[in-house]
Scaffold this active site. Structure first.
Site, PDB file in Angstrom:
ATOM      1  N   GLY A  33      55.372  19.515  59.804  1.00 19.62           N
ATOM      2  CA  GLY A  33      54.859  20.479  58.846  1.00 19.62           C
ATOM      3  C   GLY A  33      55.982  20.951  57.953  1.00 19.62           C
ATOM      4  O   GLY A  33      57.150  20.878  58.310  1.00 19.62           O
ATOM      5  N   GLY A  35      56.820  24.192  55.236  1.00 19.16           N
ATOM      6  CA  GLY A  35      56.378  25.428  54.592  1.00 19.16           C
ATOM      7  C   GLY A  35      57.327  25.774  53.468  1.00 19.16           C
ATOM      8  O   GLY A  35      58.135  24.940  53.050  1.00 19.16           O
ATOM      9  N   GLY A  36      57.227  26.989  52.980  1.00 20.52           N
ATOM     10  CA  GLY A  36      58.055  27.421  51.875  1.00 20.52           C
ATOM     11  C   GLY A  36      59.531  27.413  52.228  1.00 20.52           C
ATOM     12  O   GLY A  36      60.379  27.071  51.401  1.00 20.52           O
ATOM     13  N   MET A  37      59.842  27.767  53.462  1.00 23.67           N
ATOM     14  CA  MET A  37      61.237  27.958  53.825  1.00 23.67           C
ATOM     15  C   MET A  37      61.776  26.889  54.761  1.00 23.67           C
ATOM     16  O   MET A  37      62.966  26.640  54.790  1.00 23.67           O
ATOM     17  CB  MET A  37      61.390  29.309  54.533  1.00 23.67           C
ATOM     18  CG  MET A  37      61.526  30.445  53.567  1.00 23.67           C
ATOM     19  SD  MET A  37      61.975  32.004  54.317  1.00 23.67           S
ATOM     20  CE  MET A  37      62.122  31.719  56.031  1.00 23.67           C
ATOM     21  N   VAL A  40      59.351  21.414  59.935  1.00 21.14           N
ATOM     22  CA  VAL A  40      59.224  21.267  61.381  1.00 21.14           C
ATOM     23  C   VAL A  40      59.187  19.774  61.706  1.00 21.14           C
ATOM     24  O   VAL A  40      58.401  19.018  61.126  1.00 21.14           O
ATOM     25  CB  VAL A  40      57.952  21.980  61.914  1.00 21.14           C
ATOM     26  CG1 VAL A  40      57.862  21.852  63.430  1.00 21.14           C
ATOM     27  CG2 VAL A  40      57.965  23.456  61.527  1.00 21.14           C
ATOM     28  N   LYS A  55      62.425  23.188  64.255  1.00 19.52           N
ATOM     29  CA  LYS A  55      62.193  23.822  62.954  1.00 19.52           C
ATOM     30  C   LYS A  55      63.535  24.078  62.295  1.00 19.52           C
ATOM     31  O   LYS A  55      64.441  24.628  62.917  1.00 19.52           O
ATOM     32  CB  LYS A  55      61.435  25.137  63.147  1.00 19.52           C
ATOM     33  CG  LYS A  55      61.047  25.804  61.843  1.00 19.52           C
ATOM     34  CD  LYS A  55      60.046  26.919  62.087  1.00 19.52           C
ATOM     35  CE  LYS A  55      59.684  27.623  60.787  1.00 19.52           C
ATOM     36  NZ  LYS A  55      58.671  28.646  60.987  1.00 19.52           N
ATOM     37  N   ASP A 151      51.970  37.467  60.596  1.00 21.47           N
ATOM     38  CA  ASP A 151      51.500  36.354  59.746  1.00 21.47           C
ATOM     39  C   ASP A 151      50.450  35.538  60.501  1.00 21.47           C
ATOM     40  O   ASP A 151      50.493  34.314  60.504  1.00 21.47           O
ATOM     41  CB  ASP A 151      52.707  35.491  59.348  1.00 21.47           C
ATOM     42  CG  ASP A 151      52.424  34.611  58.135  1.00 21.47           C
ATOM     43  OD1 ASP A 151      51.405  34.845  57.440  1.00 21.47           O
ATOM     44  OD2 ASP A 151      53.218  33.681  57.885  1.00 21.47           O
TER      45      ASP A 151
HETATM   46  N1  LIG Z   1      55.821  23.773  68.052  1.00 17.90           N
HETATM   47  C1  LIG Z   1      55.072  23.069  67.218  1.00 17.90           C
HETATM   48  N2  LIG Z   1      54.404  21.980  67.649  1.00 17.90           N
HETATM   49  C2  LIG Z   1      53.642  21.256  66.789  1.00 17.90           C
HETATM   50  N3  LIG Z   1      53.483  21.527  65.481  1.00 17.90           N
HETATM   51  C3  LIG Z   1      54.141  22.590  64.994  1.00 17.90           C
HETATM   52  C4  LIG Z   1      54.956  23.422  65.826  1.00 17.90           C
HETATM   53  N4  LIG Z   1      55.476  24.411  65.066  1.00 17.90           N
HETATM   54  C5  LIG Z   1      55.000  24.198  63.831  1.00 17.90           C
HETATM   55  N5  LIG Z   1      54.185  23.122  63.764  1.00 17.90           N
HETATM   56  C6  LIG Z   1      53.508  22.594  62.572  1.00 17.90           C
HETATM   57  O1  LIG Z   1      54.298  22.825  61.434  1.00 17.90           O
HETATM   58  C7  LIG Z   1      53.610  23.704  60.515  1.00 17.90           C
HETATM   59  C8  LIG Z   1      54.618  24.654  59.877  1.00 17.90           C
HETATM   60  O2  LIG Z   1      55.279  25.387  60.901  1.00 17.90           O
HETATM   61  P1  LIG Z   1      55.516  26.941  60.775  1.00 17.90           P
HETATM   62  O3  LIG Z   1      56.339  27.383  61.945  1.00 17.90           O
HETATM   63  O4  LIG Z   1      54.199  27.602  60.573  1.00 17.90           O
HETATM   64  O5  LIG Z   1      56.424  26.997  59.487  1.00 17.90           O
HETATM   65  P2  LIG Z   1      56.314  27.719  58.063  1.00 17.90           P
HETATM   66  O6  LIG Z   1      57.195  28.898  58.197  1.00 17.90           O
HETATM   67  O7  LIG Z   1      56.848  26.703  57.136  1.00 17.90           O
HETATM   68  O8  LIG Z   1      54.865  28.083  57.845  1.00 17.90           O
HETATM   69  C9  LIG Z   1      52.535  24.408  61.349  1.00 17.90           C
HETATM   70  O9  LIG Z   1      51.433  24.784  60.547  1.00 17.90           O
HETATM   71  C10 LIG Z   1      52.177  23.317  62.334  1.00 17.90           C
HETATM   72  O10 LIG Z   1      51.289  22.397  61.743  1.00 17.90           O
HETATM   73 MG   LIG Z   2      53.416  28.855  59.109  1.00 19.57          MG
END
Ligand SMILES: Nc1ncnc2c1ncn2[C@@H]1O[C@H](COP(=O)(O)OP(=O)(O)O)[C@@H](O)[C@H]1O
Ligand SMILES: [Mg+2]
Length: 333
Positions: A33, A35-37, A40, A55, A151
């Site tokens: 995944g 995101g903005g910042m 993962v 991450k 969030d």
């Molecule tokens: N521990 C994890 N296991 C599997 N997928 C993950 C995990 N953490 C994050 N993801 C995937 O990555 C995406 C972005 O992670 P997230 O922590 O929400 O970051 P952001 O701050 O960029 O939103 C999540 O929506 C999910 O799909």
């Molecule tokens: Mg997120």
């Protein structure tokens, strides 16, 4: 914004040394995944074979910015306090040789609730209650440990299948608040973080957030599971945010003003404008959701009475309503 403390810097320096070890230990497989910042990444432990999610903060060309680094460190500190089946487990935290912080956590094999909802549009009340009960239980644990997520939204919930059962796991403590004196600093930046679609009224107004804010956002998420769209949607982020402050939750009510279905009653209780009118804590919310999952009636003591709704309907909201601080920025995360 507070600069990182000497201790945080020395922890980070230590972690740089650890970083080599981490890269030696994990083989990156794919991006899970973005995101903005941060990004993962799915990785496999080279020797033990288990999968992890790593991450990493994306560092702009201009170099690491201390606010994002502090926020990332904050995320790791928040997650580190928590150990619960419905909360992602953090294992390690460090800063790599480019100055980019990273966190190693359990890989949750599943699908974000956001994409599940995109595909299925709505969930039955029983299924939504079963999933969101787990989110409420994870939140109850976080709140007990002094962590407010801030969030809660479908893309931060991963749904894992285990046979006929579904497990919901909360991820992304990126803007979590730790209820300690030092942590209050992060919320003094005049910045509103989170997604306006799931903002609590107090978040929308840039006011103090607490456990009740997560309960409100979870109410918005339950609404989306049931009705197929978040409760308040408008063209602009600011307008959406203000609807959380001013607008009535769009659910069907009977003549006395009470929500018609038990799940809508739960949503309404979560989405009260004043935090003190919401569920007193996430554990009580979880028990109401459990009752819905099991087809039991909600107990009277937990039921929302139509009184507060009536009071809200009677309240006059000024047309020129504005946020307290006009310099407040809304970051769409
Ligand atoms: N521990 C994890 N296991 C599997 N997928 C993950 C995990 N953490 C994050 N993801 C995937 O990555 C995406 C972005 O992670 P997230 O922590 O929400 O970051 P952001 O701050 O960029 O939103 C999540 O929506 C999910 O799909
Ligand atoms: Mg997120």
């Amino acid at each position: 914004m507070k600069d990182p403390t000497d201790q945080e810097i020395s922890t980070a320096r230590l972690a740089v040394n650890d970083d080599e070890k981490i890269r030696e230990s994990y083989e990156p497989l794919r991006v899970l995944g973005q995101g903005g910042m941060g990004r993962v990444i799915l990785a496999r432990h080279r020797f033990l074979g288990h999968l992890v999610a790593i991450k990493k903060l994306i560092i702009p060309e201009t170099g690491p910015d201390s606010r994002s680094c502090s926020r990332f460190l904050n995320e790791a500190k928040a997650a580190k306090r928590l150990k619960h089946p419905n909360v992602v487990q953090l294992h390690e935290f460090g800063i790599d040789t480019q100055g980019s912080p990273y966190a190693v956590m359990d890989y949750i094999e599943g699908e974000p609730l956001s994409s599940l909802l995109q595909r299925e549009e709505t969930l039955s009340a029983v299924r939504a209650a079963a999933l969101c009960k787990q989110v409420a239980e994870g939140l109850a644990h976080a709140h007990e440990q002094g962590v407010v997520h801030r969030d809660i939204k479908p893309s931060n919930i991963i749904v894992q299948r285990a046979g006929a059962e579904e497990r919901a796991v909360i991820v992304d403590f990126g803007i979590a608040k730790l209820i300690t004196a030092a942590e209050q600093e992060l919320s003094k930046t005049g910045e509103i973080l989170g997604s306006p679609l799931y903002f609590s009224p107090e978040q929308a107004l840039g006011q103090q957030t607490g456990p009740g804010s997560d309960i409100y956002s979870l109410g918005c998420m339950i609404f989306e599971c049931i009705h197929g769209t978040p409760p308040f949607v408008s063209d602009s982020a600011v307008q959406t945010a203000m609807m959380h402050v001013n607008a009535k939750t769009p659910i069907a009510t009977d003549a006395s003003g009470k929500a018609k279905t038990p799940i809508d009653q739960v949503i309404e209780r979560c989405m009260q404008k004043a935090p003190e009118d919401r569920y007193a804590n996430a554990a009580i919310l979880a028990s109401d959701l459990n009752a819905i999952q099991l087809g039991k009636t909600l107990t009277d003591t937990l039921l929302y009475t139509s009184k507060t709704r009536q009071e809200f309907n009677d309240r006059r909201i000024p047309d020129n309503f504005q946020t307290k601080d006009s310099s407040t920025r809304i970051a769409l995360v």
